[in-house]
Design an enzyme around this catalytic site. Structure first.
Site, mmCIF file in Angstrom:
data_model
loop_
_atom_site.group_PDB
_atom_site.id
_atom_site.type_symbol
_atom_site.label_atom_id
_atom_site.label_comp_id
_atom_site.label_asym_id
_atom_site.label_seq_id
_atom_site.Cartn_x
_atom_site.Cartn_y
_atom_site.Cartn_z
ATOM 1 N N GLU A 35 0.891 -1.193 0.020
ATOM 2 C CA GLU A 35 0.124 -0.044 -0.001
ATOM 3 C C GLU A 35 0.922 1.243 -0.073
ATOM 4 O O GLU A 35 0.403 2.361 0.227
ATOM 5 C CB GLU A 35 -0.860 0.011 1.150
ATOM 6 C CG GLU A 35 -1.829 -1.208 1.238
ATOM 7 C CD GLU A 35 -2.873 -1.162 2.363
ATOM 8 O OE1 GLU A 35 -3.785 -0.215 2.429
ATOM 9 O OE2 GLU A 35 -2.726 -1.917 3.255
ATOM 10 N N ARG A 82 -11.499 3.258 10.962
ATOM 11 C CA ARG A 82 -12.881 3.051 10.247
ATOM 12 C C ARG A 82 -13.433 1.650 10.255
ATOM 13 O O ARG A 82 -12.354 0.660 10.043
ATOM 14 C CB ARG A 82 -12.462 3.420 8.724
ATOM 15 C CG ARG A 82 -13.573 3.736 7.770
ATOM 16 C CD ARG A 82 -13.418 3.943 6.428
ATOM 17 N NE ARG A 82 -13.172 2.689 5.779
ATOM 18 C CZ ARG A 82 -11.994 2.395 4.888
ATOM 19 N NH1 ARG A 82 -10.832 3.166 5.050
ATOM 20 N NH2 ARG A 82 -12.037 1.283 4.474
ATOM 21 N N ASP A 105 -15.865 -1.202 8.397
ATOM 22 C CA ASP A 105 -16.476 -1.448 7.078
ATOM 23 C C ASP A 105 -17.445 -2.462 7.525
ATOM 24 O O ASP A 105 -17.227 -3.585 8.132
ATOM 25 C CB ASP A 105 -15.643 -1.835 6.002
ATOM 26 C CG ASP A 105 -14.615 -0.691 5.795
ATOM 27 O OD1 ASP A 105 -15.124 0.362 6.117
ATOM 28 O OD2 ASP A 105 -13.553 -0.946 5.127
ATOM 29 N N GLU A 141 -14.581 -5.713 8.028
ATOM 30 C CA GLU A 141 -13.059 -5.380 8.688
ATOM 31 C C GLU A 141 -12.798 -4.012 9.126
ATOM 32 O O GLU A 141 -14.007 -3.120 9.389
ATOM 33 C CB GLU A 141 -12.148 -5.662 7.290
ATOM 34 C CG GLU A 141 -12.235 -4.634 6.316
ATOM 35 C CD GLU A 141 -11.144 -4.943 5.228
ATOM 36 O OE1 GLU A 141 -10.202 -4.128 5.070
ATOM 37 O OE2 GLU A 141 -11.216 -5.679 4.466
ATOM 38 N N ASN A 179 -10.234 -0.950 9.973
ATOM 39 C CA ASN A 179 -8.728 -0.028 9.432
ATOM 40 C C ASN A 179 -8.308 0.813 10.570
ATOM 41 O O ASN A 179 -9.177 1.772 10.939
ATOM 42 C CB ASN A 179 -9.026 0.831 8.181
ATOM 43 C CG ASN A 179 -9.254 -0.170 6.980
ATOM 44 O OD1 ASN A 179 -8.435 -0.655 6.382
ATOM 45 N ND2 ASN A 179 -10.638 -0.419 6.800
ATOM 46 N N GLY A 211 -7.105 5.483 4.723
ATOM 47 C CA GLY A 211 -6.653 6.480 3.791
ATOM 48 C C GLY A 211 -7.112 7.875 4.383
ATOM 49 O O GLY A 211 -7.979 8.210 4.592
#
Length: 318
Positions: free
Chosen positions: A20, A254, A256, A269, A271, A275
């Protein structure tokens, strides 16, 4: 001390060597520019090798803003190093980072806590494919267990395509996750300092919200307000907060999730270093809550002041 000066010299860690890296470079530059606009003494540090520790130790830095995505930056490794150096940093600690980066462990913890997540199976080799198809059925999602940004992921509709999807994911990780596909709408819940920001509903013409849809496509649609009734959105936000806390995540992040045809949410999942690009979801949710990018990065950085104060109390036995 008040204003930008209270933060001292700030290292913005970005880049790294994970799959990434390119996304992290974009996110890092956005964060750096936002901090500089507000007068913060922020400095870019591209984490390309272990010399980063020497740079941080001898650079006179007071704290660190982590914008590293993926392995080495989001999995507890850099967090552990910063703990050793005594440098406060943004985001989750070592445990929360390590657990959240591991999709299998995250789902196991959610299951143990009674939180809804799609059925799954870990693939260790091609010999697992037949049993996986029989147990989970189609369609299903194949993904590396320790990657983000949808790297190495495939939606599989039939058995003939399963081995190719597994081999793609296995290029990025020895542990591969097969997960039941949820056919309803997809949402994301951004968390900032214990508060869940307005939900975003994602819509893409692609098979799923993949790397192209996240960072390149202009066809992806982001609905915020998400279109849910207020009480339903509040319930989903509470679920996201519980999922976040269950894996010891903290600061910001975050969650999801997707909803099935009956409207039941299924956690996908989490994070811990989302981003921060112009296509990213946390800045979008923050904007909907009246928080622009500059204010957002400052709020995230402010969490390190609390961490620094806690560290001082421990060291002085308070």
């Amino acid at each position: 001390m008040s204003g930008a000066a209270r933060f001292g010299k700030v290292a913005v860690l970005f880049g790294g060597v994970s799959a990434e890296r390119e996304v992290s470079l974009l996110s890092g530059r956005a964060v750096l520019e936002a901090l500089l606009r507000q007068g913060v003494d922020a400095h870019a540090v591209d984490v390309v090798d272990d010399t980063v520790l020497t740079t941080l130790k001898g650079g006179g830095f007071a704290r660190v803003f982590i914008v590293l995505h993926g392995r080495g930056g989001e999995d507890g490794v850099i967090q552990g190093a910063l703990e050793t150096l005594g440098l406060p940093y943004t985001g989750s600690g070592v445990l929360g980072s390590a657990l959240s980066m591991d999709k299998v462990r995250t789902k196991q913890i959610w299951q143990a806590c009674g939180l809804p997540t799609p059925a799954f199976r870990v693939l260790t080799g091609a010999s697992d494919l037949e049993a996986t198809a029989a147990e989970i059925g189609f369609p299903l999602m194949i993904k590396p267990a320790h990657e983000g940004s949808s790297i190495g992921m495939s939606k599989v509709e039939r058995y003939a395509d399963l081995e190719a999807a597994w081999r793609l994911a296995a290029q990025f990780d020895r542990a591969v996750l097969a997960e039941a596909w949820i056919s309803g709408p997809e949402y994301t819940a951004s968390i900032l300092g214990g508060r869940v920001l307005p939900l975003i509903r994602l819509e893409t013409p692609r098979a799923f919200y993949d790397y192209e849809a996240k960072y390149c496509s202009d066809d992806t649609r982001y609905h915020c307000p998400c279109g849910l009734a207020a009480d339903v959105e509040a319930a989903y936000q509470e679920l996201a907060l519980r999922a976040f806390g269950a894996v010891a995540a903290s600061g910001w992040g975050r969650v999801d999730f997707m909803c099935d045809a009956a409207g039941q949410p299924h956690l996908i999942e989490l994070n811990t270093v989302p981003g921060m690009t112009d296509h990213s979801l946390v800045p979008m949710a923050a904007q909907a809550a009246g928080i622009d990018l500059d204010a957002l990065v400052l709020r995230i950085l402010e969490t390190t002041l609390v961490a620094a104060n806690a560290t001082m109390k421990v060291r002085h036995g308070a």
